[in-house]
Design a protein around this motif. Structure first.
Motif, PDB file in Angstrom:
ATOM      1  N   HIS A   1       0.797  -1.220   0.000  1.00 16.86           N
ATOM      2  CA  HIS A   1       0.000   0.000   0.000  1.00 16.86           C
ATOM      3  C   HIS A   1       0.833   1.275   0.000  1.00 16.86           C
ATOM      4  CE1 HIS A   1      -4.233  -1.239   0.838  1.00 16.86           C
ATOM      5  NE2 HIS A   1      -3.594  -2.384   0.904  1.00 16.86           N
TER       6      HIS A   1
ATOM      7  N   ARG B   1       0.579   0.636  -5.176  1.00 14.54           N
ATOM      8  CA  ARG B   1      -0.262  -0.554  -5.073  1.00 14.54           C
ATOM      9  C   ARG B   1       0.303  -1.564  -6.063  1.00 14.54           C
ATOM     10  NH1 ARG B   1      -6.503   0.187  -6.048  1.00 14.54           N
ATOM     11  NH2 ARG B   1      -6.307   0.983  -3.949  1.00 14.54           N
TER      12      ARG B   1
ATOM     13  N   THR C   1      -9.248   0.413  -8.756  1.00 14.51           N
ATOM     14  CA  THR C   1      -9.322   1.850  -8.943  1.00 14.51           C
ATOM     15  C   THR C   1      -7.941   2.468  -8.763  1.00 14.51           C
ATOM     16  OG1 THR C   1     -11.560   1.900  -8.099  1.00 14.51           O
ATOM     17  CG2 THR C   1     -10.384   3.981  -8.147  1.00 14.51           C
TER      18      THR C   1
ATOM     19  N   SER D   1      -6.242   5.603  -7.961  1.00 18.53           N
ATOM     20  CA  SER D   1      -6.647   6.889  -7.418  1.00 18.53           C
ATOM     21  C   SER D   1      -5.756   8.019  -7.894  1.00 18.53           C
ATOM     22  CB  SER D   1      -6.618   6.835  -5.893  1.00 18.53           C
ATOM     23  OG  SER D   1      -5.352   6.441  -5.457  1.00 18.53           O
ATOM     24  N   LEU D   2      -4.551   7.706  -8.226  1.00 16.37           N
ATOM     25  CA  LEU D   2      -3.606   8.744  -8.613  1.00 16.37           C
ATOM     26  C   LEU D   2      -2.787   8.279  -9.811  1.00 16.37           C
ATOM     27  CD1 LEU D   2      -2.259   9.390  -5.049  1.00 16.37           C
ATOM     28  CD2 LEU D   2      -3.602  11.020  -6.343  1.00 16.37           C
TER      29      LEU D   2
ATOM     30  N   ILE E   1      -3.225   5.734  -2.600  1.00 18.56           N
ATOM     31  CA  ILE E   1      -3.405   6.422  -1.333  1.00 18.56           C
ATOM     32  C   ILE E   1      -2.416   5.821  -0.338  1.00 18.56           C
ATOM     33  CG2 ILE E   1      -4.992   6.696   0.614  1.00 18.56           C
ATOM     34  CD1 ILE E   1      -5.867   8.322  -1.728  1.00 18.56           C
TER      35      ILE E   1
ATOM     36  N   LEU F   1      -5.580  -2.224   9.840  1.00 17.99           N
ATOM     37  CA  LEU F   1      -5.830  -1.651   8.524  1.00 17.99           C
ATOM     38  C   LEU F   1      -5.996  -0.147   8.603  1.00 17.99           C
ATOM     39  CD1 LEU F   1      -8.443  -4.136   7.167  1.00 17.99           C
ATOM     40  CD2 LEU F   1      -6.170  -3.729   6.269  1.00 17.99           C
TER      41      LEU F   1
ATOM     42  N   SER G   1      -8.129   1.605   7.117  1.00 20.01           N
ATOM     43  CA  SER G   1      -9.531   1.977   7.240  1.00 20.01           C
ATOM     44  C   SER G   1      -9.992   1.813   8.682  1.00 20.01           C
ATOM     45  CB  SER G   1     -10.384   1.128   6.318  1.00 20.01           C
ATOM     46  OG  SER G   1     -10.121  -0.238   6.519  1.00 20.01           O
ATOM     47  N   ASP G   2      -9.384   0.867   9.368  1.00 19.43           N
ATOM     48  CA  ASP G   2      -9.698   0.644  10.765  1.00 19.43           C
ATOM     49  C   ASP G   2      -9.215   1.836  11.580  1.00 19.43           C
ATOM     50  OD1 ASP G   2      -9.101  -2.075  13.073  1.00 19.43           O
ATOM     51  OD2 ASP G   2     -10.941  -1.053  12.552  1.00 19.43           O
TER      52      ASP G   2
ATOM     53  N   GLY H   1      -8.810   4.683  10.339  1.00 19.15           N
ATOM     54  CA  GLY H   1      -9.492   5.865   9.833  1.00 19.15           C
ATOM     55  C   GLY H   1      -8.555   6.946   9.368  1.00 19.15           C
TER      56      GLY H   1
ATOM     57  N   ARG I   1      -5.907   8.131   6.319  1.00 17.80           N
ATOM     58  CA  ARG I   1      -5.250   7.954   5.031  1.00 17.80           C
ATOM     59  C   ARG I   1      -4.737   9.316   4.570  1.00 17.80           C
ATOM     60  NH1 ARG I   1      -7.228   3.343   1.554  1.00 17.80           N
ATOM     61  NH2 ARG I   1      -8.157   1.949   3.045  1.00 17.80           N
TER      62      ARG I   1
END
Lengths: 171, 317
Positions: free
Chosen positions: B194, B198, B253, B255-256, B275, B285, B287-288, B290, B292
């Motif tokens: 990540h 990616r 996806t 993103s950049l 990202i 993670l 997302s866990d 929160g 980025r």
């Protein structure tokens, strides 16, 4: 030994449910990689609470976690990741175009929806959950779910150029 | 369009172009156990505690060229990885073992044959992954590979890789489990990093890849994203998708910036700038957590990425 036993049970549940959960996550976020992140986060949370929730309601609980993780992720991102283009290799339908066109429009439509509305649409029409259950899961009124899903279907119809029929607008 | 047709279209959408699954029960169990341990330690963490954990996580990553990489199997600086850490140098020192002929495996192999297979697969996978990933992430940290055998005797190699990068003056990183099934004809392995990049590596059927190349070659100048077919440094086929932000390529996806797909045999290596994920000390993670960060500027030009990733060592299939 006891830990191994419930972990085996958890692993079996994971193996049985990870693919449909990833599809649900993909429908929510529009990206396979993010979908795996979401599913991973959801199952890690489920692991923490497995002993408490295992049993009849575990599917609903897992779905609830996944949707919460998705909505939380959307709120916390400084930058929204949305899928503007359909997957790169749409399969032509039997008539040569229709199915892929619909898929393209579904993808585009989902990408345009705000996260909460997208979740309502996906839970209602992909997971086939009743309106009452979607409302409870999202913490909104049943009327909100009805209006949001109906609006999404209407938008897709408009995109596809299909005439509106009032009777189909009822959720 | 009726509600039921809408549902059917939605199901067709999510079932189409579904990539191989990169998650395994083992990985979730490892993450789950770590998460439980972490929760026991921190209890109900406050926001301040969470921030501290993130900073600790960043500092726990292994800077390049420093001696912060723990000695093999020893303690030292903690990393995000599970199990004893092992340096890239150690993994690379085992490459000669990988050159030896591959031992056969079977359902009923004896202990001696099993040991020989474990030695060969850990050496081969460790050498391959360390060579390939170190080229992309000089700061990568590894755990010693482990080998499991399925019911048919087919091997599965597991190892964790931590990747890191300095972004906005802060060291950030991500930990991921590499699961290699070298003998699995259906191909399910996936590698993802990540941090800044990616990278997804998996097996694909030749016919699917041929379709992908044809579509790219036939794309119109107005297509989004615009696709070009190029040749990689080792003769690989490289598809470069130069599109707007958030283009979707191969089900992922971007993103950049620009996404590139390197095709070498049955191996597909997809790379996109990403990202940045900040992993916590427990490897939770992003997302866990929160958190980025979006990188505003392109960091790895596509040529640099292709040069780094078009390596024989990353041709897992």
């Amino acid at each position: 030994m006891a830990k191994r036993s419930w972990e085996s049970e958890f692993a079996e549940y994971f193996a049985a449910r990870v693919v449909p959960m990833r599809r649900l996550a993909y429908a929510l976020c529009g990206d396979w990689h993010t979908a795996e992140d979401l599913v991973q986060a959801a199952f890690v949370r489920l692991y923490r609470n497995w002993k408490r929730v295992r049993g009849g309601t575990v599917d609903a609980y897992t779905r609830q976690i996944l949707v919460n993780v998705y909505l939380s992720d959307r709120r916390n991102r400084g930058r929204e990741l949305v899928m503007l283009d359909p997957p790169d290799a749409p399969e032509p339908g039997e008539d040569g175009s229709n199915a892929s066109d619909v898929r393209l429009d579904i993808a585009r439509l989902l990408a345009m929806l705000p996260p909460m509305q997208r979740a309502a649409v996906v839970l209602r029409h992909l997971e086939d959950l009743p309106v009452s259950e979607v409302a409870e899961l999202l913490g909104v009124a049943e009327g909100t779910v009805k209006s949001q899903t109906s609006r999404a279907v209407r938008a897709l119809r408009a995109t596809l150029g299909v005439p509106l029929r009032a009777t189909e607008d009822q959720a | 369009m009726s509600e039921s047709l809408f549902g059917q279209a939605l199901r067709a959408h999510v079932n189409a172009d579904e990539p191989p699954l990169g998650l395994t029960a083992e990985r979730i169990l490892v993450d789950g156990r770590r998460s439980v341990r972490r929760r026991r330690i921190v209890g109900s963490a406050s926001v301040a505690a969470a921030v501290a954990a993130i900073l600790l996580g960043a500092s726990a990553l292994t800077p390049a060229g420093s001696d912060a990489v723990p000695a093999d199997g020893a303690g030292g600086t903690p990393t995000l990885a599970d199990g004893p850490s092992v340096s890239a140098q150690t993994l690379l020192s085992r490459c000669p073992e990988a050159v030896k002929s591959k031992p056969s495996t079977s359902k009923n192999m004896d202990a001696e044959a099993r040991d020989a297979a474990v030695r060969w697969y850990t050496a081969a996978a460790g050498c391959q992954v360390a060579t390939g990933m170190s080229a992309v992430f000089p700061q990568a940290g590894f755990t010693a590979p482990t080998v499991e055998f399925g019911e048919s005797g087919a091997p599965k190699v597991l190892m964790t890789v931590t990747t890191s990068a300095t972004v906005r003056g802060r060291l950030v990183g991500h930990r991921d489990l590499i699961e290699l099934r070298p003998e699995d004809e259906t191909g399910t392995a996936m590698v993802t990093a990540h941090s800044r990049l990616r990278i997804v590596i998996h097996r694909a059927e030749s016919t699917r890849l041929a379709e992908l190349v044809d579509q790219c070659a036939g794309s119109e100048p107005t297509s989004r994203p615009l696709c070009q077919v190029r040749e990689g440094p080792g003769g690989e086929t490289v598809l470069v998708y130069a599109g707007p932000d958030d283009s979707n390529v191969y089900g992922y996806t971007s993103s950049l910036g620009t996404t590139a797909i390197i095709i070498a045999g049955n191996t597909v290596i997809l790379t996109a700038e990403s990202i940045v994920a900040i992993a916590g000390a427990d490897g939770a993670l992003p997302s866990d957590q929160g958190l980025r960060l979006a990188i505003a500027d392109g960091l790895f030009p596509v040529e640099q990425r292709v040069a780094a990733l078009a390596r024989p060592e990353l041709r897992f299939f």
